[in-house]
Design an enzyme around this catalytic site. Structure first.
Site, PDB file in Angstrom:
ATOM      1  N   SER A 160      40.038  39.672  40.073  1.00  0.00           N
ATOM      2  CA  SER A 160      41.325  39.137  39.625  1.00  0.00           C
ATOM      3  C   SER A 160      41.732  39.639  38.243  1.00  0.00           C
ATOM      4  CB  SER A 160      41.281  37.608  39.617  1.00  0.00           C
ATOM      5  OG  SER A 160      40.986  37.111  40.910  1.00  0.00           O
ATOM      6  N   HIS A 219      42.086  36.117  34.223  1.00  0.00           N
ATOM      7  CA  HIS A 219      43.436  36.548  34.571  1.00  0.00           C
ATOM      8  C   HIS A 219      44.243  36.919  33.323  1.00  0.00           C
ATOM      9  CE1 HIS A 219      43.450  34.273  38.706  1.00  0.00           C
ATOM     10  NE2 HIS A 219      42.358  34.990  38.506  1.00  0.00           N
TER      11      HIS A 219
END
Length: 296
Positions: A200, A246
């Site tokens: 991610s 993220h």
């Protein structure tokens, strides 16, 4: 579909004459046809299209001697703009299959972990204990099929346009540094005994780079901004998501892409390499400070 000759052009941005599905605000300085980032080849002034570079212009003729095909960021134009993306996708799939065969032991040994007790050996393990490889190996680890599917879907859609615009080496540097930046922010801010994994951080780096590239090419940014906003909402609403990874990947990807596509032609490689080195140095310093804190 290409615009029929003699009809008025559609409203909005023009579409690349080689890729009619892509809008663009850039035109070839020789033939003045619209070209997308994948078709932009750096020229002494502006950008030229592959047809003009290869044949001296849309009507043919001798090839431009001094114009070597280059991407928007100055990389070599590759025949296959999906090669690195495909390799990265294959690596993620291969590691996922290895996890299915070996079991959770592989996740425990290679996942992102700051510092914790290994209940199997009763030894202290983690990045703080010198296992720096976890910061990168964790970015190729997935346990759940849906987790793998979401990340690989993002890689497949975001990767090829970026790879075509940046070139293979620059794209790979962007991907890996975004992954490391995500792991670094997780290391610094998350609880040290919480295990995290997944691509991610790197995928959010591609989100940031795509936004930068679209702005540089004067494309409509609303689709990527909406998609990014949705993913950020999921990041902070969905339980058990390492939001630090993220955000770290997003920031690193955006910063690196800014340098990649906006560096001046003179000294471009130095600016791009210097930015990547600065991001890498920031990662090292942040991890060194966190390690000293955990071991202090």
């Amino acid at each position: 579909m290409a615009q029929p000759h003699g009809q008025p052009p559609p409203q909005g941005l023009a579409r690349c004459y080689r890729h009619p599905d892509r809008e663009t605000g850039i035109r070839c300085t020789r033939c003045e046809r619209p070209i997308c980032p994948a078709c932009m080849i750096a020229a002494p002034v502006g950008y030229q299209c592959p047809s003009c570079v290869a044949g001296g212009g849309p009507g043919g003729g001798p090839p431009a001697r001094a114009a070597r095909p280059r991407t928007l960021a100055g990389g070599v134009v590759a025949a296959d703009p999906r090669m690195v993306t495909g390799i990265l996708l294959g690596l993620n799939l291969a590691v996922f299959l290895a996890v299915l065969v070996v079991g959770d032991r592989l996740v425990t040994d290679l996942g992102m972990l700051g510092r914790s007790l290994d209940t199997r050996t009763y030894a202290i393990v983690g990045v703080a204990e010198g296992e720096w490889y976890r910061m990168l190996t964790s970015a190729f680890l997935h346990q759940q099929p849906w987790h793998l599917a979401f990340n690989m879907l993002g890689l497949w859609f975001l990767g090829p346009p970026l790879e075509a615009a940046l070139g293979r080496v620059r794209f790979l540097a962007l991907y890996l540094l975004s992954a490391l930046a995500g792991s670094a922010l997780s290391y610094v801010l998350a609880e040290p005994n919480v295990l995290s994994l997944g691509a991610s951080g790197a995928i959010f780096g591609l989100f940031g780079a795509t936004a930068v590239l679209m702005r540089r090419s004067r494309q409509d940014m609303r689709p990527i901004l909406v998609l990014l906003a949705v993913n950020l909402v999921i990041t902070f609403v969905w339980p058990d998501i390492a939001w630090q990874a993220h955000i770290g990947g997003l920031v690193a990807g955006g910063v690196i892409a800014l340098a990649m596509v906006n560096a001046p032609r003179r000294g471009r490689v130095a600016v791009q390499a210097g930015t990547c080195a600065a991001v890498a140095l920031a990662i090292v310093i942040a991890c060194a400070v966190r390690t000293a804190e955990l071991l202090g």
